[in-house]
Design a protein around this motif. Structure first.
Motif, PDB file in Angstrom:
ATOM      1  N   VAL A 133       0.839  -1.207   0.000  1.00 27.85           N
ATOM      2  CA  VAL A 133       0.000   0.000   0.000  1.00 27.85           C
ATOM      3  C   VAL A 133       0.870   1.251   0.000  1.00 27.85           C
ATOM      4  O   VAL A 133       0.620   2.184  -0.770  1.00 27.85           O
ATOM      5  CB  VAL A 133      -0.992   0.001   1.188  1.00 27.85           C
ATOM      6  N   LEU A 134       1.879   1.270   0.830  1.00 29.08           N
ATOM      7  CA  LEU A 134       2.751   2.456   0.873  1.00 29.08           C
ATOM      8  C   LEU A 134       3.479   2.650  -0.453  1.00 29.08           C
ATOM      9  O   LEU A 134       3.631   3.784  -0.924  1.00 29.08           O
ATOM     10  CB  LEU A 134       3.725   2.365   2.045  1.00 29.08           C
ATOM     11  N   ASN A 135       3.901   1.563  -1.076  1.00 33.23           N
ATOM     12  CA  ASN A 135       4.533   1.676  -2.400  1.00 33.23           C
ATOM     13  C   ASN A 135       3.542   2.181  -3.445  1.00 33.23           C
ATOM     14  O   ASN A 135       3.907   2.979  -4.314  1.00 33.23           O
ATOM     15  CB  ASN A 135       5.123   0.336  -2.839  1.00 33.23           C
ATOM     16  N   GLN A 136       2.309   1.732  -3.366  1.00 37.34           N
ATOM     17  CA  GLN A 136       1.286   2.196  -4.307  1.00 37.34           C
ATOM     18  C   GLN A 136       1.005   3.688  -4.116  1.00 37.34           C
ATOM     19  O   GLN A 136       0.840   4.421  -5.086  1.00 37.34           O
ATOM     20  CB  GLN A 136      -0.016   1.399  -4.132  1.00 37.34           C
ATOM     21  N   ILE A 137       0.970   4.124  -2.876  1.00 29.14           N
ATOM     22  CA  ILE A 137       0.744   5.554  -2.594  1.00 29.14           C
ATOM     23  C   ILE A 137       1.888   6.380  -3.185  1.00 29.14           C
ATOM     24  O   ILE A 137       1.654   7.390  -3.853  1.00 29.14           O
ATOM     25  CB  ILE A 137       0.602   5.803  -1.076  1.00 29.14           C
TER      26      ILE A 137
ATOM     27  N   LEU B 223       1.530   9.177  -6.021  1.00 25.37           N
ATOM     28  CA  LEU B 223       1.992  10.544  -5.781  1.00 25.37           C
ATOM     29  C   LEU B 223       2.998  10.968  -6.848  1.00 25.37           C
ATOM     30  O   LEU B 223       2.959  12.093  -7.337  1.00 25.37           O
ATOM     31  CB  LEU B 223       2.621  10.671  -4.392  1.00 25.37           C
ATOM     32  N   LYS B 224       3.884  10.052  -7.192  1.00 24.23           N
ATOM     33  CA  LYS B 224       4.897  10.345  -8.203  1.00 24.23           C
ATOM     34  C   LYS B 224       4.247  10.654  -9.546  1.00 24.23           C
ATOM     35  O   LYS B 224       4.685  11.512 -10.297  1.00 24.23           O
ATOM     36  CB  LYS B 224       5.851   9.162  -8.340  1.00 24.23           C
ATOM     37  N   GLN B 225       3.182   9.957  -9.853  1.00 21.32           N
ATOM     38  CA  GLN B 225       2.495  10.171 -11.124  1.00 21.32           C
ATOM     39  C   GLN B 225       1.469  11.301 -11.048  1.00 21.32           C
ATOM     40  O   GLN B 225       0.735  11.546 -12.000  1.00 21.32           O
ATOM     41  CB  GLN B 225       1.803   8.873 -11.558  1.00 21.32           C
ATOM     42  N   ASN B 226       1.415  11.978  -9.893  1.00 20.01           N
ATOM     43  CA  ASN B 226       0.495  13.098  -9.685  1.00 20.01           C
ATOM     44  C   ASN B 226      -0.950  12.746  -9.986  1.00 20.01           C
ATOM     45  O   ASN B 226      -1.704  13.544 -10.537  1.00 20.01           O
ATOM     46  CB  ASN B 226       0.915  14.310 -10.524  1.00 20.01           C
ATOM     47  N   LYS B 227      -1.332  11.536  -9.613  1.00 17.28           N
ATOM     48  CA  LYS B 227      -2.702  11.112  -9.867  1.00 17.28           C
ATOM     49  C   LYS B 227      -3.605  11.262  -8.652  1.00 17.28           C
ATOM     50  O   LYS B 227      -4.803  11.067  -8.761  1.00 17.28           O
ATOM     51  CB  LYS B 227      -2.733   9.646 -10.314  1.00 17.28           C
ATOM     52  N   ILE B 228      -3.033  11.557  -7.503  1.00 19.31           N
ATOM     53  CA  ILE B 228      -3.901  11.680  -6.332  1.00 19.31           C
ATOM     54  C   ILE B 228      -3.652  13.006  -5.634  1.00 19.31           C
ATOM     55  O   ILE B 228      -2.572  13.577  -5.715  1.00 19.31           O
ATOM     56  CB  ILE B 228      -3.771  10.490  -5.361  1.00 19.31           C
ATOM     57  N   ARG B 229      -4.651  13.479  -4.943  1.00 18.91           N
ATOM     58  CA  ARG B 229      -4.561  14.754  -4.241  1.00 18.91           C
ATOM     59  C   ARG B 229      -3.757  14.607  -2.951  1.00 18.91           C
ATOM     60  O   ARG B 229      -3.612  13.523  -2.406  1.00 18.91           O
ATOM     61  CB  ARG B 229      -5.975  15.240  -3.905  1.00 18.91           C
ATOM     62  N   LYS B 230      -3.285  15.725  -2.466  1.00 19.94           N
ATOM     63  CA  LYS B 230      -2.449  15.730  -1.272  1.00 19.94           C
ATOM     64  C   LYS B 230      -3.150  15.115  -0.062  1.00 19.94           C
ATOM     65  O   LYS B 230      -2.523  14.437   0.734  1.00 19.94           O
ATOM     66  CB  LYS B 230      -2.011  17.159  -0.953  1.00 19.94           C
ATOM     67  N   GLU B 231      -4.465  15.305   0.064  1.00 18.93           N
ATOM     68  CA  GLU B 231      -5.163  14.770   1.247  1.00 18.93           C
ATOM     69  C   GLU B 231      -5.226  13.251   1.257  1.00 18.93           C
ATOM     70  O   GLU B 231      -5.568  12.644   2.256  1.00 18.93           O
ATOM     71  CB  GLU B 231      -6.581  15.343   1.384  1.00 18.93           C
ATOM     72  N   LEU B 232      -4.861  12.606   0.164  1.00 15.92           N
ATOM     73  CA  LEU B 232      -4.864  11.157   0.127  1.00 15.92           C
ATOM     74  C   LEU B 232      -3.533  10.549   0.576  1.00 15.92           C
ATOM     75  O   LEU B 232      -3.410   9.350   0.656  1.00 15.92           O
ATOM     76  CB  LEU B 232      -5.194  10.651  -1.283  1.00 15.92           C
ATOM     77  N   GLU B 233      -2.577  11.392   0.885  1.00 17.21           N
ATOM     78  CA  GLU B 233      -1.310  10.886   1.403  1.00 17.21           C
ATOM     79  C   GLU B 233      -1.571  10.222   2.754  1.00 17.21           C
ATOM     80  O   GLU B 233      -2.465  10.631   3.493  1.00 17.21           O
ATOM     81  CB  GLU B 233      -0.322  12.036   1.595  1.00 17.21           C
ATOM     82  N   PRO B 234      -0.782   9.225   3.077  1.00 13.93           N
ATOM     83  CA  PRO B 234      -0.976   8.609   4.392  1.00 13.93           C
ATOM     84  C   PRO B 234      -0.754   9.645   5.484  1.00 13.93           C
ATOM     85  O   PRO B 234       0.201  10.416   5.424  1.00 13.93           O
ATOM     86  CB  PRO B 234       0.072   7.494   4.439  1.00 13.93           C
TER      87      PRO B 234
END
Length: 194
Positions: A87-91, A95-106
């Motif tokens: 899961v942490l690797n997927q996050i 994040l690296k691909q800029n596909k998710i918003r900042k609030e989705l960070e662990p």
């Protein structure tokens, strides 16, 4: 002749990448548990199915190499580390691909002790829910109603009033269900744990 005798656990069967039936059974037992653990690591609902698929794929890839060693680590410990790392690797990948918003960070990466404790608690709840679902079909009438109401903390008096039964019947039904539930939990643990 079936190549797996009845004493072999689901885990041992699922290690064989060619045993599709065992893998599907493994996934059916572990899917909901994995979803809860993934959610506890990162509460993003938009990516939870993606994370689940990544975890299942990593389990499928890694399971044949898993060796049962009760002195070193239980299967759940191995599984919790695999889930956390995947899961942490997927996050990080998202994040690296800029596909998710900042609030989705662990919010905070769980340490291994916290994760082990959370996994243990969720596993016990998962096994109990599976066992209760499995035995529910065995009982007719008011037995499951009595048991479920008692789980909600209702008193025997309230249960008797709600279901229109005597206290003796309520105690008998509750204990009958409890007896089968304990057996089913034990059976599931034998089947699913190493």
């Amino acid at each position: 002749m079936d190549k797996w005798n009845t004493r072999q656990t689901l885990l041992m069967r699922a290690k064989d990448p060619n045993d599709q039936v065992a893998w599907e059974e493994f996934v059916s037992y572990y899917r909901e548990f994995l979803k809860v653990v993934i959610y506890k690591i990162n509460s993003s609902t938009s990516l939870s199915e993606d994370f689940l698929q990544a975890v299942l794929l990593e389990i499928w890839r890694s399971l044949p190499r898993f060796e049962v060693d009760k002195e070193r680590a239980k299967f759940r410990t191995w599984l919790s580390i695999l889930v956390r790392n995947t899961v942490l690797n997927q996050i990080k990948k998202e994040l690296k691909q800029n596909k998710i918003r900042k609030e989705l960070e662990p919010q905070a990466e769980p340490n291994q002790a916290e994760l082990d404790q959370m996994v243990q608690k969720e596993w016990e709840l998962h096994i109990s829910r599976l066992a209760l679902d499995n035995i529910s079909q065995r009982f007719t009438g008011k037995a499951m109603d009595v048991f479920k109401l008692s789980l909600k903390g209702k008193s025997i008096e309230d249960i008797c009033a709600e279901l229109d039964i005597t206290p003796e019947s309520a105690y008998t039904l509750k204990n009958r269900v409890k007896k089968y539930l304990v057996r089913e939990i034990k059976r599931l643990r034998t089947e699913l744990e190493q």
